[in-house]
Design a protein around this motif. Structure first.
Motif, mmCIF file in Angstrom:
data_model
loop_
_atom_site.group_PDB
_atom_site.id
_atom_site.type_symbol
_atom_site.label_atom_id
_atom_site.label_comp_id
_atom_site.label_asym_id
_atom_site.label_seq_id
_atom_site.Cartn_x
_atom_site.Cartn_y
_atom_site.Cartn_z
ATOM 1 N N ILE A 45 -7.247 27.876 54.933
ATOM 2 C CA ILE A 45 -8.651 27.519 55.093
ATOM 3 C C ILE A 45 -9.228 27.269 53.704
ATOM 4 C CG2 ILE A 45 -8.868 28.895 57.191
ATOM 5 C CD1 ILE A 45 -10.432 30.966 55.516
ATOM 6 N N THR A 46 -10.371 26.620 53.642
ATOM 7 C CA THR A 46 -10.983 26.344 52.346
ATOM 8 C C THR A 46 -11.970 27.447 51.973
ATOM 9 O OG1 THR A 46 -12.923 25.141 53.165
ATOM 10 C CG2 THR A 46 -10.859 23.881 52.909
ATOM 11 N N VAL A 47 -12.398 27.424 50.721
ATOM 12 C CA VAL A 47 -13.400 28.398 50.289
ATOM 13 C C VAL A 47 -14.743 28.136 50.964
ATOM 14 C CG1 VAL A 47 -12.320 28.996 48.093
ATOM 15 C CG2 VAL A 47 -13.820 26.997 48.216
ATOM 16 N N LEU A 48 -14.966 26.916 51.443
ATOM 17 C CA LEU A 48 -16.161 26.655 52.247
ATOM 18 C C LEU A 48 -16.068 27.398 53.579
ATOM 19 C CD1 LEU A 48 -16.569 22.801 51.694
ATOM 20 C CD2 LEU A 48 -17.856 24.630 50.574
ATOM 21 N N ASP A 49 -14.883 27.376 54.183
ATOM 22 C CA ASP A 49 -14.661 28.141 55.412
ATOM 23 C C ASP A 49 -14.841 29.631 55.151
ATOM 24 O OD1 ASP A 49 -13.946 25.905 57.017
ATOM 25 O OD2 ASP A 49 -11.914 25.960 56.202
ATOM 26 N N MET A 50 -14.357 30.075 54.008
ATOM 27 C CA MET A 50 -14.453 31.490 53.660
ATOM 28 C C MET A 50 -15.912 31.927 53.573
ATOM 29 S SD MET A 50 -12.507 33.421 50.521
ATOM 30 C CE MET A 50 -13.389 32.528 49.240
ATOM 31 N N ASP A 51 -16.745 31.078 53.007
ATOM 32 C CA ASP A 51 -18.157 31.414 52.902
ATOM 33 C C ASP A 51 -18.820 31.438 54.277
ATOM 34 O OD1 ASP A 51 -20.224 31.858 50.709
ATOM 35 O OD2 ASP A 51 -21.237 30.427 52.008
ATOM 36 N N GLU A 52 -18.408 30.523 55.148
ATOM 37 C CA GLU A 52 -18.950 30.507 56.506
ATOM 38 C C GLU A 52 -18.541 31.776 57.254
ATOM 39 O OE1 GLU A 52 -21.110 28.270 59.593
ATOM 40 O OE2 GLU A 52 -21.069 28.385 57.409
ATOM 41 N N ILE A 185 -13.921 29.586 40.226
ATOM 42 C CA ILE A 185 -12.826 29.834 41.160
ATOM 43 C C ILE A 185 -11.656 28.944 40.778
ATOM 44 C CG2 ILE A 185 -14.272 30.594 43.073
ATOM 45 C CD1 ILE A 185 -14.089 27.797 44.223
ATOM 46 N N SER A 186 -10.448 29.418 41.059
ATOM 47 C CA SER A 186 -9.257 28.718 40.572
ATOM 48 C C SER A 186 -8.524 27.950 41.661
ATOM 49 C CB SER A 186 -8.294 29.725 39.932
ATOM 50 O OG SER A 186 -7.966 30.764 40.842
ATOM 51 N N GLY A 187 -9.149 27.761 42.819
ATOM 52 C CA GLY A 187 -8.496 27.017 43.878
ATOM 53 C C GLY A 187 -9.449 26.702 45.012
ATOM 54 N N GLU A 188 -8.935 25.950 45.987
ATOM 55 C CA GLU A 188 -9.754 25.535 47.126
ATOM 56 C C GLU A 188 -9.302 26.147 48.441
ATOM 57 O OE1 GLU A 188 -9.673 21.305 47.372
ATOM 58 O OE2 GLU A 188 -10.872 20.998 45.556
ATOM 59 N N GLU A 189 -8.018 26.518 48.536
ATOM 60 C CA GLU A 189 -7.480 26.974 49.816
ATOM 61 C C GLU A 189 -6.853 28.356 49.714
ATOM 62 O OE1 GLU A 189 -6.364 22.967 52.308
ATOM 63 O OE2 GLU A 189 -4.757 23.927 51.171
ATOM 64 N N VAL A 190 -7.076 29.150 50.750
ATOM 65 C CA VAL A 190 -6.456 30.469 50.871
ATOM 66 C C VAL A 190 -5.946 30.618 52.296
ATOM 67 C CG1 VAL A 190 -7.948 31.523 49.128
ATOM 68 C CG2 VAL A 190 -8.632 31.586 51.537
ATOM 69 N N LEU A 191 -5.120 31.620 52.521
ATOM 70 C CA LEU A 191 -4.676 31.913 53.876
ATOM 71 C C LEU A 191 -5.801 32.572 54.667
ATOM 72 C CD1 LEU A 191 -1.143 33.238 52.954
ATOM 73 C CD2 LEU A 191 -1.630 31.148 54.249
#
Length: 203
Positions: A45-52, A185-191
């Motif tokens: 998922i993206t960090v945008l998803d993470m914030d949501e 932040i050092s990336g866009e996607e995380v598990l």
């Protein structure tokens, strides 16, 4: 969890797109609250998803929120034990597609930390992947998005909706780029599991 990203309508637009795409195939898809096939197995998922997700978690009772965080931490421990690169950084941007596929295969039956025992999602209104489930079209064929769709009629999504899908993807890329310009932040996607542990990632 702390939210660093201004409220955006991107996720709402994605939900609206999905509703119209589902209507375009005569509402024959099983994808709706309570269908949890897409919630089994980890994915990026993206960090945008993470914030949501952080917004959604903030709406939950403290005990429910703590239980989801506990499950997410347990999953992270399991994944780090099998894939040591995760102990250095949670971001997947530098991972090869093959390596991500290997991890997904190992944890193919891992349920989303927010998935309740009855198959419902604890943060459904804030879920990532809300455009998942629409049949995939090629020049010659149409395929269901998952094995659950084998028994339902599969129709082609109109070209105008596919064009809108591309526009939403472009907007997501722009918002991710803008975010990286604002935050260290050092990336866009995380598990997926990391998506429920945003404060840990941003420390």
């Amino acid at each position: 969890m702390t939210s660093f990203i201004p409220v955006s309508s991107l996720h709402q637009q994605a939900s609206h797109w999905f509703d119209r795409a589902r209507a375009a195939v005569l509402d024959e898809l099983p994808c709706r609250r309570g269908c949890s096939r897409c919630c089994i197995g980890t994915f990026a998922i993206t960090v945008l998803d993470m914030d949501e997700l952080a917004r959604g978690m903030a709406t939950l009772p403290a005990l429910v929120r703590a239980d989801i965080v506990r499950r997410a931490k347990e999953q992270v421990v399991m994944m780090q034990a099998g894939f040591e690169h995760l102990t250095t950084s949670p971001f997947l941007d530098a991972w090869s597609e093959h390596k991500q596929d290997d991890l997904a295969a190992v944890f193919a039956e891992l349920p989303c930390p927010a998935l309740d025992g009855d198959g419902t999602c604890g943060v459904y209104a804030f879920r990532p992947g809300r455009m998942m489930g629409i049949p995939v079209s090629t020049n010659d064929s149409i395929e269901g998005a998952c094995e659950v769709q084998i028994a339902v009629p599969i129709l082609r999504v109109p070209a105008a909706l596919r064009e809108e899908e591309d526009c939403l993807a472009e907007r997501e890329a722009m918002e991710l780029a803008a975010l990286q310009n604002r935050l260290p932040i050092s990336g866009e996607e995380v598990l997926l599991a990391y998506g429920f542990l945003g404060d840990l990632i941003r420390r």
